[in-house]
Design a protein around this motif. Structure first.
Motif, PDB file in Angstrom:
ATOM      1  N   ALA A 423       0.826  -1.211   0.000  1.00  0.00           N
ATOM      2  CA  ALA A 423       0.000   0.000   0.000  1.00  0.00           C
ATOM      3  C   ALA A 423       0.858   1.259   0.000  1.00  0.00           C
ATOM      4  O   ALA A 423       0.544   2.242  -0.684  1.00  0.00           O
ATOM      5  CB  ALA A 423      -0.930  -0.016   1.206  1.00  0.00           C
ATOM      6  N   LEU A 424       1.973   1.261   0.758  1.00  0.00           N
ATOM      7  CA  LEU A 424       2.857   2.426   0.777  1.00  0.00           C
ATOM      8  C   LEU A 424       3.650   2.528  -0.517  1.00  0.00           C
ATOM      9  O   LEU A 424       3.786   3.618  -1.086  1.00  0.00           O
ATOM     10  CB  LEU A 424       3.802   2.341   1.976  1.00  0.00           C
ATOM     11  CG  LEU A 424       4.834   3.473   2.110  1.00  0.00           C
ATOM     12  CD1 LEU A 424       4.175   4.840   2.037  1.00  0.00           C
ATOM     13  CD2 LEU A 424       5.618   3.335   3.408  1.00  0.00           C
ATOM     14  N   ALA A 425       4.172   1.414  -1.001  1.00  0.00           N
ATOM     15  CA  ALA A 425       4.963   1.446  -2.228  1.00  0.00           C
ATOM     16  C   ALA A 425       4.125   1.898  -3.417  1.00  0.00           C
ATOM     17  O   ALA A 425       4.613   2.601  -4.302  1.00  0.00           O
ATOM     18  CB  ALA A 425       5.565   0.068  -2.501  1.00  0.00           C
ATOM     19  N   LYS A 426       2.836   1.497  -3.420  1.00  0.00           N
ATOM     20  CA  LYS A 426       1.950   1.876  -4.517  1.00  0.00           C
ATOM     21  C   LYS A 426       1.158   3.139  -4.218  1.00  0.00           C
ATOM     22  O   LYS A 426       0.352   3.572  -5.043  1.00  0.00           O
ATOM     23  CB  LYS A 426       0.997   0.727  -4.817  1.00  0.00           C
ATOM     24  CG  LYS A 426       1.697  -0.519  -5.339  1.00  0.00           C
ATOM     25  CD  LYS A 426       0.691  -1.622  -5.657  1.00  0.00           C
ATOM     26  CE  LYS A 426       1.377  -2.863  -6.214  1.00  0.00           C
ATOM     27  NZ  LYS A 426       0.407  -3.921  -6.556  1.00  0.00           N
ATOM     28  N   SER A 427       1.350   3.720  -3.033  1.00  0.00           N
ATOM     29  CA  SER A 427       0.741   4.988  -2.654  1.00  0.00           C
ATOM     30  C   SER A 427      -0.782   4.941  -2.719  1.00  0.00           C
ATOM     31  O   SER A 427      -1.427   5.781  -3.338  1.00  0.00           O
ATOM     32  CB  SER A 427       1.269   6.119  -3.564  1.00  0.00           C
ATOM     33  OG  SER A 427       0.984   7.385  -3.015  1.00  0.00           O
ATOM     34  N   LYS A 428      -1.367   3.984  -2.027  1.00  0.00           N
ATOM     35  CA  LYS A 428      -2.812   3.791  -2.049  1.00  0.00           C
ATOM     36  C   LYS A 428      -3.496   4.734  -1.048  1.00  0.00           C
ATOM     37  O   LYS A 428      -3.280   4.643   0.154  1.00  0.00           O
ATOM     38  CB  LYS A 428      -3.140   2.333  -1.709  1.00  0.00           C
ATOM     39  CG  LYS A 428      -2.673   1.340  -2.771  1.00  0.00           C
ATOM     40  CD  LYS A 428      -3.513   1.463  -4.022  1.00  0.00           C
ATOM     41  CE  LYS A 428      -3.207   0.352  -5.015  1.00  0.00           C
ATOM     42  NZ  LYS A 428      -4.104   0.377  -6.175  1.00  0.00           N
ATOM     43  N   ASN A 429      -4.331   5.609  -1.552  1.00  0.00           N
ATOM     44  CA  ASN A 429      -4.984   6.599  -0.704  1.00  0.00           C
ATOM     45  C   ASN A 429      -5.947   5.983   0.297  1.00  0.00           C
ATOM     46  O   ASN A 429      -5.903   6.272   1.495  1.00  0.00           O
ATOM     47  CB  ASN A 429      -5.745   7.613  -1.567  1.00  0.00           C
ATOM     48  CG  ASN A 429      -4.826   8.538  -2.327  1.00  0.00           C
ATOM     49  OD1 ASN A 429      -3.620   8.529  -2.139  1.00  0.00           O
ATOM     50  ND2 ASN A 429      -5.404   9.333  -3.208  1.00  0.00           N
ATOM     51  N   GLY A 430      -6.879   5.155  -0.202  1.00  0.00           N
ATOM     52  CA  GLY A 430      -7.894   4.576   0.663  1.00  0.00           C
ATOM     53  C   GLY A 430      -7.294   3.737   1.767  1.00  0.00           C
ATOM     54  O   GLY A 430      -7.691   3.831   2.939  1.00  0.00           O
ATOM     55  N   ALA A 431      -6.323   2.897   1.429  1.00  0.00           N
ATOM     56  CA  ALA A 431      -5.672   2.052   2.430  1.00  0.00           C
ATOM     57  C   ALA A 431      -4.949   2.911   3.460  1.00  0.00           C
ATOM     58  O   ALA A 431      -4.967   2.614   4.663  1.00  0.00           O
ATOM     59  CB  ALA A 431      -4.693   1.097   1.749  1.00  0.00           C
ATOM     60  N   THR A 432      -4.332   3.990   3.005  1.00  0.00           N
ATOM     61  CA  THR A 432      -3.594   4.860   3.931  1.00  0.00           C
ATOM     62  C   THR A 432      -4.527   5.528   4.922  1.00  0.00           C
ATOM     63  O   THR A 432      -4.218   5.629   6.116  1.00  0.00           O
ATOM     64  CB  THR A 432      -2.823   5.925   3.137  1.00  0.00           C
ATOM     65  OG1 THR A 432      -1.878   5.277   2.278  1.00  0.00           O
ATOM     66  CG2 THR A 432      -2.088   6.871   4.068  1.00  0.00           C
ATOM     67  N   VAL A 433      -5.666   6.006   4.450  1.00  0.00           N
ATOM     68  CA  VAL A 433      -6.621   6.644   5.358  1.00  0.00           C
ATOM     69  C   VAL A 433      -7.099   5.647   6.405  1.00  0.00           C
ATOM     70  O   VAL A 433      -7.204   5.977   7.601  1.00  0.00           O
ATOM     71  CB  VAL A 433      -7.802   7.233   4.568  1.00  0.00           C
ATOM     72  CG1 VAL A 433      -8.898   7.717   5.518  1.00  0.00           C
ATOM     73  CG2 VAL A 433      -7.332   8.382   3.692  1.00  0.00           C
ATOM     74  N   ARG A 434      -7.381   4.415   5.993  1.00  0.00           N
ATOM     75  CA  ARG A 434      -7.826   3.402   6.957  1.00  0.00           C
ATOM     76  C   ARG A 434      -6.738   3.141   8.005  1.00  0.00           C
ATOM     77  O   ARG A 434      -7.019   3.039   9.201  1.00  0.00           O
ATOM     78  CB  ARG A 434      -8.183   2.114   6.217  1.00  0.00           C
ATOM     79  CG  ARG A 434      -9.425   2.224   5.342  1.00  0.00           C
ATOM     80  CD  ARG A 434      -9.763   0.894   4.679  1.00  0.00           C
ATOM     81  NE  ARG A 434     -11.024   0.963   3.952  1.00  0.00           N
ATOM     82  CZ  ARG A 434     -11.135   1.172   2.652  1.00  0.00           C
ATOM     83  NH1 ARG A 434     -10.034   1.355   1.920  1.00  0.00           N
ATOM     84  NH2 ARG A 434     -12.319   1.219   2.074  1.00  0.00           N
ATOM     85  N   ILE A 435      -5.499   3.031   7.546  1.00  0.00           N
ATOM     86  CA  ILE A 435      -4.393   2.801   8.477  1.00  0.00           C
ATOM     87  C   ILE A 435      -4.229   3.986   9.427  1.00  0.00           C
ATOM     88  O   ILE A 435      -4.056   3.820  10.638  1.00  0.00           O
ATOM     89  CB  ILE A 435      -3.086   2.559   7.691  1.00  0.00           C
ATOM     90  CG1 ILE A 435      -3.144   1.219   6.975  1.00  0.00           C
ATOM     91  CG2 ILE A 435      -1.868   2.607   8.621  1.00  0.00           C
ATOM     92  CD1 ILE A 435      -1.993   0.990   6.027  1.00  0.00           C
ATOM     93  N   GLY A 436      -4.299   5.193   8.873  1.00  0.00           N
ATOM     94  CA  GLY A 436      -4.119   6.387   9.693  1.00  0.00           C
ATOM     95  C   GLY A 436      -5.207   6.538  10.742  1.00  0.00           C
ATOM     96  O   GLY A 436      -4.931   6.930  11.888  1.00  0.00           O
ATOM     97  N   MET A 437      -6.436   6.237  10.382  1.00  0.00           N
ATOM     98  CA  MET A 437      -7.525   6.346  11.351  1.00  0.00           C
ATOM     99  C   MET A 437      -7.417   5.285  12.429  1.00  0.00           C
ATOM    100  O   MET A 437      -7.746   5.526  13.592  1.00  0.00           O
ATOM    101  CB  MET A 437      -8.872   6.257  10.634  1.00  0.00           C
ATOM    102  CG  MET A 437      -9.124   7.399   9.655  1.00  0.00           C
ATOM    103  SD  MET A 437      -8.971   9.044  10.402  1.00  0.00           S
ATOM    104  CE  MET A 437     -10.389   9.030  11.488  1.00  0.00           C
TER     105      MET A 437
END
Length: 828
Positions: A423-437
């Protein structure tokens, strides 16, 4: 006019002022190469020994052929000039010798009058009485103006030709000598043809006076005048301007401008040059991209040039072409090696690397993952890449789903479950928001502040995707935590020390070797390993495949803001961290598809290649507490020998594909359970399967049945108006097993999940068969009320036996429902 009075007046001048020239402070880069100057008058004084012989001869030939014969003034020249002035009716020709010019420039003897001319002669005689001819030439060539804002031979040599005065050729010496009569008009930057004519005249005079022969004269006159860029000569760039501000803060304006300090800085002039050229080249290319419909650099530069020639440059509006900025830091010290605040300092002096606050876009993602890894997540944790309701983030609106610009691909698609690393290597927005929350928005913001971001970050989920504005310098400093094992320098700096002319250190950069710890070394390395993947196979993979990044250890992350208003790339090797930005001063879409990998990445590659050649990078060491662990990609758990998927090969055959990979994790982050998708699921009861009988607790009833009176039903009970399960009309006949046989089985048999001789499936089958039709006149069997039973000795409660996995149950032991008979069947 009394000559005695003029002579007495001349005696009052302090000849010590001849050597008191405003001297520019020289800026040196980290390798002690001259990088620029700070001055009111751009001058650097040098001794006579460093003045080239050709320059001295050229100046004497043009300005004062009798210099070595006269004692301050030439009588023949004065008579000739006087005759011409009498004919003209006013002073037109000065006939000043080199010594007279030195007197006039040193003591501000201005005005075209006979009295001023005579006073100048008396002062010149005093100079000749007190100084040698060599010293007079040294003072003269260090003081006079050569045009273009350049004072003295050394500044002129560096300004026009980019070299020291002692390195000048005959052609270049004659060019400088030709400028002295009218420096601004004859400057090669103003009129190259007029400058060439003046040079040729100087060469001819040198030949006529015997300083050079005819062949040298002819060869030099045939050469073109090769000059440098005026902006570079005047030190007009963002790095020099920032250094000037820092020096003035340290020593004061007057001393900085006049006292000729030697200013040692952290700048690498070679890297700086590569950065400036690469930014110009790549943004020029971006302005030619289909869909770019804004002002271009070339258009503004032409209008600015015309405004300068008309004297209206100050009225020019601010440029609106595509801008860029770069900052590069020494990972260990925080020293600034590269600083580019825009495309052209002359057009606009606003420093976009240090002053402009713009959205970092998806370049902020590593700090979200760092926060999650700090809390126990690891790169192999599974995350969800699927559409996300934009009401949770509200970027670009409040409806629909969150856009996915992070992967920097026009044909991006959701990929479902994936690892945090992917998710980080491919810069996935949705996955990042879920992780951040999940990690906590406040925790992410706290980590960003500790990493070096001083700008205000809005406490909203959009900040997880870089919507809050920060400076490029802040972004570069925060990225330095990853190659530094989780810490960073306390601050960036550009000054090392300021020395007096005699070498005395007047001011030194404060030795602040303390470092700010931000995250654990293990977390820093985990994020670093993900950023390596981002550069090698993720959003930054074009660095090597398309833009020519050489083979050395490096890592980095693209950054693209919503609606393509800002494009960034931030990355590093073990020595050097660099961040690049492109966008407009007034935020607007550059063009659709203006990703960080298109605009910022190629500039970053050029700089990193040069930096790696100058400062050899090394592999970043992995902390020993990080261990390798084999993980199943499907479950995110420990891999087993059954972790295979059946897939179709290129030839169409079904083959078994291993679904595991080696990940890194600390013992605390490492999964403890094996894959529950492939192979055998394990229940938690297996943990006590091998325990001794005495160590296993016996099951107990929740209540003592002997103390509870059973509830007696007074009549049949139906829980609905209809009877879909034929509970009232049931005519099922259940075989009764003798009580003796039941007791025998209870004593000889442990409790398990195998069926008795008559299975429940068979009973249900009988029910379905008997109740398949409508009322056929047969007697309706009603539920018989339960009668209280006499008190009996309770049966011993046996130890519970763990239930084995379902796929281990024998085929014959599974309960199977028999197929019901067709309606109307008379099978009873």
């Amino acid at each position: 006019m009394n000559l005695a009075d003029l002579k007495n007046q001349a005696a009052t001048f302090d000849l010590n002022k001849l050597e008191q020239m405003e001297s520019a402070s020289v800026i040196l880069d980290r390798n002690d190469k001259i990088f620029g100057q700070i001055y009111v008058e751009n001058r650097e004084t040098i001794p006579y020994e460093q003045l080239p012989r050709d320059l001295i001869n050229a100046v004497v030939s043009v300005e004062d052929a009798k210099f070595y014969q006269h004692h301050g003034y030439a009588l023949s020249g004065i008579l000739r000039a006087t005759l011409k002035n009498l004919v003209a009716g006013h002073v037109r020709q000065g006939a000043s010798t080199i010594t007279q010019q030195l007197a006039r420039n040193s003591f501000a003897l201005k005005g075209r009058t006979y009295r001023r001319k005579l006073l100048e002669i008396f002062v010149a005689r005093r100079i000749e009485d007190n100084f040698s001819k060599q010293k007079i030439l040294e003072l003269y060539l260090n003081r006079i103006y050569f045009g273009g804002g350049l004072y003295g031979a050394e500044a002129a040599a560096r300004g026009y030709f980019g070299k020291h005065a002692r390195e000048l050729s005959l052609n270049e010496c004659a060019t400088l000598a030709g400028l002295i009569k009218s420096p601004n008009r004859l400057s090669p930057w103003a009129d190259k043809a007029a400058s060439r004519d003046a040079r040729n005249y100087a060469l001819t005079r040198m030949r006529d006076l015997g300083f050079i022969d005819n062949s040298k004269c002819t060869a030099a006159q045939a050469q073109e005048i090769a000059i440098g860029n005026r902006q570079n000569a005047q030190g007009q760039n963002y790095a020099v301007d920032y250094i000037r501000q820092q020096v003035i803060n340290a020593v004061g304006w007057d001393r900085a401008m006049n006292e000729g300090f030697r200013i040692h800085t952290t700048i690498d002039s070679e890297l700086q040059k590569v950065a400036e050229e690469s930014l110009h080249r790549n943004l020029d290319k971006a302005e030619q991209h289909p869909g770019y419909d804004h002002q271009t650099y070339a258009e503004y530069a032409e209008s600015f040039r015309q405004a300068k020639s008309n004297g209206t440059a100050s009225a020019q509006p601010a440029p609106e072409y595509l801008q860029g900025a770069i900052i590069g830091l020494d990972n260990e010290t925080g020293g600034i090696l590269v600083l580019v605040g825009g495309r052209d300092f002359e057009h606009n002096q606003y420093d976009r690397a240090l002053q402009a606050k713009r959205p970092a876009g998806t370049a902020m993602l590593p700090f979200v993952y760092a926060t999650a890894f700090e809390q126990g997540m690891f790169p192999g944790t599974l995350v969800e890449d699927s559409p996300l309701d934009n009401r949770a983030v509200m970027i670009g609106g409040t409806t629909g789903i969150l856009g996915e610009w992070g992967p920097e691909s026009a044909d991006n698609r959701y990929e479902g479950t994936m690892t945090a690393r992917q998710a980080l290597a491919k810069s996935k927005n949705g996955a990042t928001v879920r992780i951040g929350m999940d990690a906590g928005l406040d925790e992410v913001l706290q980590l960003c502040r500790a990493a070096g971001i001083r700008s205000s970050l809005r406490p909203y989920p959009a900040t997880l995707l870089g919507s809050s504005e920060i400076t490029l310098a802040e972004l570069a400093l925060t990225y330095a935590i990853f190659p530094n094992g989780g810490s960073r320098p306390t601050a960036t700096h550009i000054l090392e020390r300021i020395e007096e002319k005699d070498g005395t250190v007047w001011h030194a950069q404060r030795d602040d070797s303390g470092r700010q710890n931000v995250i654990k070394p293990e977390t820093a390395y985990e994020v670093h390993s993900c950023l390596v993947d981002a550069l090698e196979s993720g959003t930054g993979k074009a660095a090597r495949s398309q833009f020519g990044l050489r083979k050395f250890p490096a890592a980095g992350k693209t950054g693209t803001a919503y609606d393509f208003t800002d494009a960034l790339f931030a990355g590093y090797d073990s020595n050097f961290t660099c961040a690049v930005w492109a966008g407009f001063d007034k935020p607007q879409k550059i063009y659709r598809g203006a990703f960080g990998r298109e605009l910022a990445l190629p500039v970053w590659v050029d700089i990193m290649n040069t930096a790696a050649a100058r400062y050899s990078p090394r592999e970043i060491k992995r902390p020993p507490s990080l261990k390798d662990v084999e993980i199943c990609l499907r479950s995110g758990m420990l891999a087993t020998d059954k972790c295979y998927d059946t897939v179709r090969s290129a030839t169409g055959d079904l083959v078994q594909k291993r679904t595991t990979y080696t990940e890194i994790a600390t013992p605390a982050q490492m999964p403890t359970e094996s894959c529950n998708i492939h192979g055998e699921p394990r229940g938690p009861v297996l943990a006590v399967a091998d325990a001794s009988a005495a160590a296993v607790p016996r099951a107990q009833l929740a209540a003592d049945l002997s103390e509870v009176k059973p509830v007696v039903l007074k009549s049949p009970t139906l829980l609905a108006e209809n009877d879909p399960y034929t509970s009232v009309k049931s005519v099922a006949k259940i075989d009764v097993v003798p009580e003796e046989e039941v007791a025998e089985k209870e004593s000889d048999q442990k409790i398990d999940n195998r069926p008795a001789e008559v299975t429940r499936a068979e009973v249900l089958n009988q029910q379905n068969n008997k109740a398949s039709g409508t009322d056929d006149g047969k007697p309706i069997l009603k539920a018989i009320p339960v009668q209280p039973q006499p008190k009996e000795t309770p049966v011993e409660i046996r130890r519970a036996v763990p239930v084995g996995p379902m796929d281990e149950v024998e085929e014959g032991a599974l309960l199977k429902a028999a197929t019901p008979s067709p309606t109307g069947s008379d099978d009873e």
